[in-house]
Write a protein that holds these residues in place. Structure first.
Motif, PDB file in Angstrom:
ATOM      1  N   ASP A  77       0.845  -1.191   0.000  1.00 37.80           N
ATOM      2  CA  ASP A  77       0.000   0.000   0.000  1.00 37.80           C
ATOM      3  C   ASP A  77       0.883   1.245   0.000  1.00 37.80           C
ATOM      4  OD1 ASP A  77       0.915   0.397   2.590  1.00 37.80           O
ATOM      5  OD2 ASP A  77      -0.902  -0.381   3.531  1.00 37.80           O
ATOM      6  N   LYS A  78       0.262   2.411   0.077  1.00 37.12           N
ATOM      7  CA  LYS A  78       1.001   3.668  -0.034  1.00 37.12           C
ATOM      8  C   LYS A  78       2.002   3.869   1.108  1.00 37.12           C
ATOM      9  CE  LYS A  78      -2.750   6.311   2.158  1.00 37.12           C
ATOM     10  NZ  LYS A  78      -2.034   6.577   3.413  1.00 37.12           N
ATOM     11  N   ASP A  79       1.795   3.155   2.213  1.00 35.65           N
ATOM     12  CA  ASP A  79       2.704   3.258   3.353  1.00 35.65           C
ATOM     13  C   ASP A  79       3.808   2.200   3.335  1.00 35.65           C
ATOM     14  OD1 ASP A  79       1.271   5.426   4.541  1.00 35.65           O
ATOM     15  OD2 ASP A  79      -0.227   3.986   5.239  1.00 35.65           O
ATOM     16  N   GLY A  80       3.750   1.301   2.326  1.00 38.35           N
ATOM     17  CA  GLY A  80       4.771   0.270   2.206  1.00 38.35           C
ATOM     18  C   GLY A  80       4.436  -1.033   2.904  1.00 38.35           C
ATOM     19  N   ASN A  81       3.225  -1.159   3.445  1.00 40.20           N
ATOM     20  CA  ASN A  81       2.811  -2.400   4.092  1.00 40.20           C
ATOM     21  C   ASN A  81       2.492  -3.452   3.041  1.00 40.20           C
ATOM     22  OD1 ASN A  81       2.822  -1.274   6.807  1.00 40.20           O
ATOM     23  ND2 ASN A  81       0.994  -0.145   6.183  1.00 40.20           N
ATOM     24  N   ARG A 120       9.339   7.250  -3.107  1.00 39.58           N
ATOM     25  CA  ARG A 120       9.348   6.391  -4.296  1.00 39.58           C
ATOM     26  C   ARG A 120       7.949   5.849  -4.586  1.00 39.58           C
ATOM     27  NH1 ARG A 120      13.200   3.977  -7.228  1.00 39.58           N
ATOM     28  NH2 ARG A 120      14.875   4.414  -5.718  1.00 39.58           N
ATOM     29  N   ILE A 121       7.263   5.374  -3.541  1.00 44.78           N
ATOM     30  CA  ILE A 121       5.902   4.853  -3.717  1.00 44.78           C
ATOM     31  C   ILE A 121       4.985   5.950  -4.222  1.00 44.78           C
ATOM     32  CG2 ILE A 121       3.887   3.918  -2.518  1.00 44.78           C
ATOM     33  CD1 ILE A 121       5.784   2.393  -0.700  1.00 44.78           C
ATOM     34  N   ARG A 123       5.809   8.527  -5.978  1.00 45.12           N
ATOM     35  CA  ARG A 123       6.145   8.803  -7.369  1.00 45.12           C
ATOM     36  C   ARG A 123       5.552   7.750  -8.296  1.00 45.12           C
ATOM     37  NH1 ARG A 123      11.032   9.393  -6.571  1.00 45.12           N
ATOM     38  NH2 ARG A 123      11.924   7.405  -7.257  1.00 45.12           N
ATOM     39  N   ILE A 124       5.563   6.490  -7.872  1.00 41.53           N
ATOM     40  CA  ILE A 124       4.984   5.423  -8.687  1.00 41.53           C
ATOM     41  C   ILE A 124       3.473   5.610  -8.807  1.00 41.53           C
ATOM     42  CG2 ILE A 124       4.573   2.929  -8.841  1.00 41.53           C
ATOM     43  CD1 ILE A 124       7.244   2.563  -7.349  1.00 41.53           C
ATOM     44  N   LEU A 125       2.830   5.985  -7.705  1.00 41.95           N
ATOM     45  CA  LEU A 125       1.382   6.225  -7.723  1.00 41.95           C
ATOM     46  C   LEU A 125       1.034   7.379  -8.655  1.00 41.95           C
ATOM     47  CD1 LEU A 125       0.555   5.834  -3.917  1.00 41.95           C
ATOM     48  CD2 LEU A 125      -0.114   4.275  -5.761  1.00 41.95           C
ATOM     49  N   THR A 126       1.965   8.333  -8.787  1.00 44.06           N
ATOM     50  CA  THR A 126       1.719   9.504  -9.635  1.00 44.06           C
ATOM     51  C   THR A 126       2.110   9.266 -11.086  1.00 44.06           C
ATOM     52  OG1 THR A 126       2.121  10.967  -7.748  1.00 44.06           O
ATOM     53  CG2 THR A 126       2.211  11.961  -9.937  1.00 44.06           C
ATOM     54  N   GLU A 127       3.313   8.703 -11.273  1.00 43.60           N
ATOM     55  CA  GLU A 127       3.854   8.543 -12.619  1.00 43.60           C
ATOM     56  C   GLU A 127       3.556   7.185 -13.240  1.00 43.60           C
ATOM     57  OE1 GLU A 127       7.985   9.417 -12.382  1.00 43.60           O
ATOM     58  OE2 GLU A 127       7.678  11.443 -11.560  1.00 43.60           O
ATOM     59  N   GLY A 128       3.206   6.205 -12.406  1.00 42.07           N
ATOM     60  CA  GLY A 128       2.752   4.920 -12.941  1.00 42.07           C
ATOM     61  C   GLY A 128       3.766   3.795 -12.921  1.00 42.07           C
ATOM     62  N   LYS A 129       5.087   4.094 -12.885  1.00 41.39           N
ATOM     63  CA  LYS A 129       6.052   3.001 -12.918  1.00 41.39           C
ATOM     64  C   LYS A 129       7.435   3.476 -12.467  1.00 41.39           C
ATOM     65  CE  LYS A 129       7.021   3.707 -17.845  1.00 41.39           C
ATOM     66  NZ  LYS A 129       7.041   3.074 -19.183  1.00 41.39           N
ATOM     67  N   ASP A 130       8.300   2.507 -12.177  1.00 43.88           N
ATOM     68  CA  ASP A 130       9.678   2.803 -11.785  1.00 43.88           C
ATOM     69  C   ASP A 130      10.486   1.518 -11.920  1.00 43.88           C
ATOM     70  OD1 ASP A 130      11.876   4.146 -10.946  1.00 43.88           O
ATOM     71  OD2 ASP A 130      11.314   4.254  -8.828  1.00 43.88           O
ATOM     72  N   PHE A 153      -0.769  -0.480  -9.323  1.00 46.14           N
ATOM     73  CA  PHE A 153      -1.606  -1.677  -9.382  1.00 46.14           C
ATOM     74  C   PHE A 153      -3.082  -1.338  -9.212  1.00 46.14           C
ATOM     75  CE2 PHE A 153      -3.555  -5.394  -7.169  1.00 46.14           C
ATOM     76  CZ  PHE A 153      -3.428  -6.312  -8.201  1.00 46.14           C
ATOM     77  N   ASP A 154      -3.410  -0.484  -8.259  1.00 43.16           N
ATOM     78  CA  ASP A 154      -4.792  -0.119  -7.972  1.00 43.16           C
ATOM     79  C   ASP A 154      -4.802   1.316  -7.454  1.00 43.16           C
ATOM     80  OD1 ASP A 154      -7.334   0.290  -6.900  1.00 43.16           O
ATOM     81  OD2 ASP A 154      -7.545  -1.782  -6.230  1.00 43.16           O
ATOM     82  N   SER A 155      -5.198   2.256  -8.325  1.00 41.03           N
ATOM     83  CA  SER A 155      -5.183   3.666  -7.936  1.00 41.03           C
ATOM     84  C   SER A 155      -6.232   3.974  -6.882  1.00 41.03           C
ATOM     85  CB  SER A 155      -5.407   4.546  -9.170  1.00 41.03           C
ATOM     86  OG  SER A 155      -6.648   4.231  -9.787  1.00 41.03           O
ATOM     87  N   HIS A 156      -7.347   3.237  -6.904  1.00 40.53           N
ATOM     88  CA  HIS A 156      -8.424   3.490  -5.950  1.00 40.53           C
ATOM     89  C   HIS A 156      -7.967   3.180  -4.523  1.00 40.53           C
ATOM     90  CE1 HIS A 156     -12.449   3.938  -4.371  1.00 40.53           C
ATOM     91  NE2 HIS A 156     -12.394   2.713  -3.850  1.00 40.53           N
ATOM     92  N   HIS A 157      -7.229   2.085  -4.365  1.00 44.07           N
ATOM     93  CA  HIS A 157      -6.757   1.687  -3.040  1.00 44.07           C
ATOM     94  C   HIS A 157      -5.275   2.038  -2.822  1.00 44.07           C
ATOM     95  CE1 HIS A 157     -10.275  -1.032  -3.677  1.00 44.07           C
ATOM     96  NE2 HIS A 157     -10.485  -0.758  -2.391  1.00 44.07           N
ATOM     97  N   SER A 158      -4.689   2.793  -3.761  1.00 39.75           N
ATOM     98  CA  SER A 158      -3.286   3.229  -3.661  1.00 39.75           C
ATOM     99  C   SER A 158      -2.342   2.039  -3.434  1.00 39.75           C
ATOM    100  CB  SER A 158      -3.111   4.254  -2.536  1.00 39.75           C
ATOM    101  OG  SER A 158      -3.883   5.410  -2.783  1.00 39.75           O
ATOM    102  N   LEU A 159      -2.456   1.042  -4.326  1.00 39.93           N
ATOM    103  CA  LEU A 159      -1.617  -0.150  -4.232  1.00 39.93           C
ATOM    104  C   LEU A 159      -0.567  -0.146  -5.343  1.00 39.93           C
ATOM    105  CD1 LEU A 159      -4.295  -2.907  -3.503  1.00 39.93           C
ATOM    106  CD2 LEU A 159      -2.845  -1.689  -1.855  1.00 39.93           C
ATOM    107  N   VAL A 160       0.633  -0.582  -5.003  1.00 39.52           N
ATOM    108  CA  VAL A 160       1.744  -0.633  -5.949  1.00 39.52           C
ATOM    109  C   VAL A 160       2.239  -2.075  -6.046  1.00 39.52           C
ATOM    110  CG1 VAL A 160       4.151   0.028  -6.300  1.00 39.52           C
ATOM    111  CG2 VAL A 160       2.485   1.738  -5.588  1.00 39.52           C
ATOM    112  N   VAL A 161       2.462  -2.547  -7.275  1.00 43.68           N
ATOM    113  CA  VAL A 161       2.953  -3.900  -7.479  1.00 43.68           C
ATOM    114  C   VAL A 161       4.442  -3.851  -7.824  1.00 43.68           C
ATOM    115  CG1 VAL A 161       2.309  -3.873  -9.925  1.00 43.68           C
ATOM    116  CG2 VAL A 161       2.630  -6.050  -8.762  1.00 43.68           C
ATOM    117  N   GLY A 162       5.176  -4.834  -7.346  1.00 43.43           N
ATOM    118  CA  GLY A 162       6.602  -4.912  -7.653  1.00 43.43           C
ATOM    119  C   GLY A 162       6.995  -6.310  -8.082  1.00 43.43           C
ATOM    120  N   PHE A 163       7.790  -6.405  -9.125  1.00 44.74           N
ATOM    121  CA  PHE A 163       8.383  -7.671  -9.550  1.00 44.74           C
ATOM    122  C   PHE A 163       9.884  -7.547  -9.309  1.00 44.74           C
ATOM    123  CE2 PHE A 163       4.389  -7.737 -11.787  1.00 44.74           C
ATOM    124  CZ  PHE A 163       4.019  -9.067 -11.747  1.00 44.74           C
TER     125      PHE A 163
END
Length: 327
Positions: A77-81, A120-121, A123-130, A153-163
């Motif tokens: 999530d946006k806090d890194g959890n 960083r998170i 920025r990813i939520l804003t710009e879309g990728k990193d 990954f999910d803008s509504h829930h502010s989720l970021v996916v990482g590979f």
């Protein structure tokens, strides 16, 4: 209190095809609020049902891909959890699923602090990728280099996916290749290529007097013939260690040929060069190599003025070295 009932059931249409039906049944009252019947509404929801089945199937398919992938995958999530991840990430980090669900990406991160992670998170939520490299710590305390490709990954829930991929071995191999491109594989000293570049770099007025010292191992061919190349290699290594023991931190030492070494000594006058020469000669002879006696021939030359050609300085050093070798 009578309530409406909703349920789904399979049926058939007029063509005999199987369809999914949604049935809603509600009590029907007259104007005196007396129950007089049941109101039933039946809708064909086959299309919606098939879409839902396809969505469920695609999620299962995606999950199967993620779980069998060799690359680690996670969602934060946006806090890194941690919100979700695959088995590869559990194996990579050393933590169980239950443990990771209670953790934050900061618990693994070494290179970036919490503020940097949140930026960083964001920025990813804003710009879309990193895409970036960092270092993580495993549960057992060991560290590993990791390359991460991350996206929204999910803008509504502010989720970021990482590979993520463990690149520790590839980075170590890259460092090894880089090291060998400028170092002698036997002694670990700089090679001819690096020495030639360093001579050009150090040939400036601020490094005068600039001394170039050349060394040659006496009798190496005889040692190889009598005791084998393994012993000859030991002699070369012992000489390199003797040189390193004597030289200063800013001096540059290289092996330029089979039995040839060179030392670049910036800001070194004749008096200091002579002291270094004698100390190397003495230290080299102290090598403990059974019955093999180690000795070196050393020459040096000094550049004090810009108008003197550096190649001439090297020739003078070689000439002095050969003269000492013939003594």
């Amino acid at each position: 209190t009578l309530k409406s009932l909703r349920y789904e059931l399979l049926g058939r249409n007029s063509n005999g095809e199987r369809v999914m039906l949604e049935t809603i049944k509600s009590p029907y009252f007259d104007e005196n609020n007396n129950l007089v019947g049941i109101l039933a509404i039946i809708r064909n929801i086959t299309k919606r049902h098939n879409v839902e089945l396809e969505l469920i199937e695609s999620k299962r398919y995606l999950r199967a891909i993620l779980e069998t992938s060799l690359d680690a995958f996670w969602v934060v999530d946006k806090d890194g959890n941690f919100y979700d991840f695959n088995s590869a990430f559990c194996e990579m980090s050393g933590y169980s699923r239950e443990e990771l669900l209670k953790m934050n990406i900061e618990d693994l991160e070494i290179t970036e602090n919490r503020t940097a992670i949140e930026k960083r998170i964001s920025r990813i939520l804003t710009e879309g990728k990193d895409r970036f490299e960092t270092v993580h710590r495993k549960k057992d305390g060991t560290t590993y280099d990791i390359e991460i490709v991350s996206s929204l990954f999910d803008s509504h829930h502010s989720l970021v996916v990482g590979f993520a991929r463990d690149i520790t071995q590839s980075k170590e191999e890259s460092k090894r290749i880089s090291f060998l491109s400028f170092h002698d594989h036997l002694t670990g000293l700089y090679n001819r290529r690096y020495i030639e570049d360093s001579v050009k770099r150090l040939d400036t007025k601020r490094n005068y007097p600039f001394t170039i010292m050349t060394l040659d191992v006496n009798g190496l061919k005889l040692t190889n013939d009598a005791f084998g190349h393994h012993t000859g290699d030991q002699v070369l290594v012992s000489v390199s260690e003797a040189i390193k023991k004597v030289c200063r931190e800013d001096d540059i030492i290289g092996r330029t040929g089979g039995d040839e070494f060179i030392i670049l000594l910036p800001k070194t006058d004749r008096s200091d060069a002579e002291k270094i020469k004698k100390r190397i000669e003495k230290t080299a002879t102290e090598a403990d190599l059974d019955s093999v006696l180690v000795s070196v021939a050393i020459g040096y030359s000094i550049k004090n003025h810009p108008d003197k050609d550096i190649q001439e300085v090297m020739r003078e050093a070689d000439l002095m070295m050969y003269r000492n070798k013939l003594k």
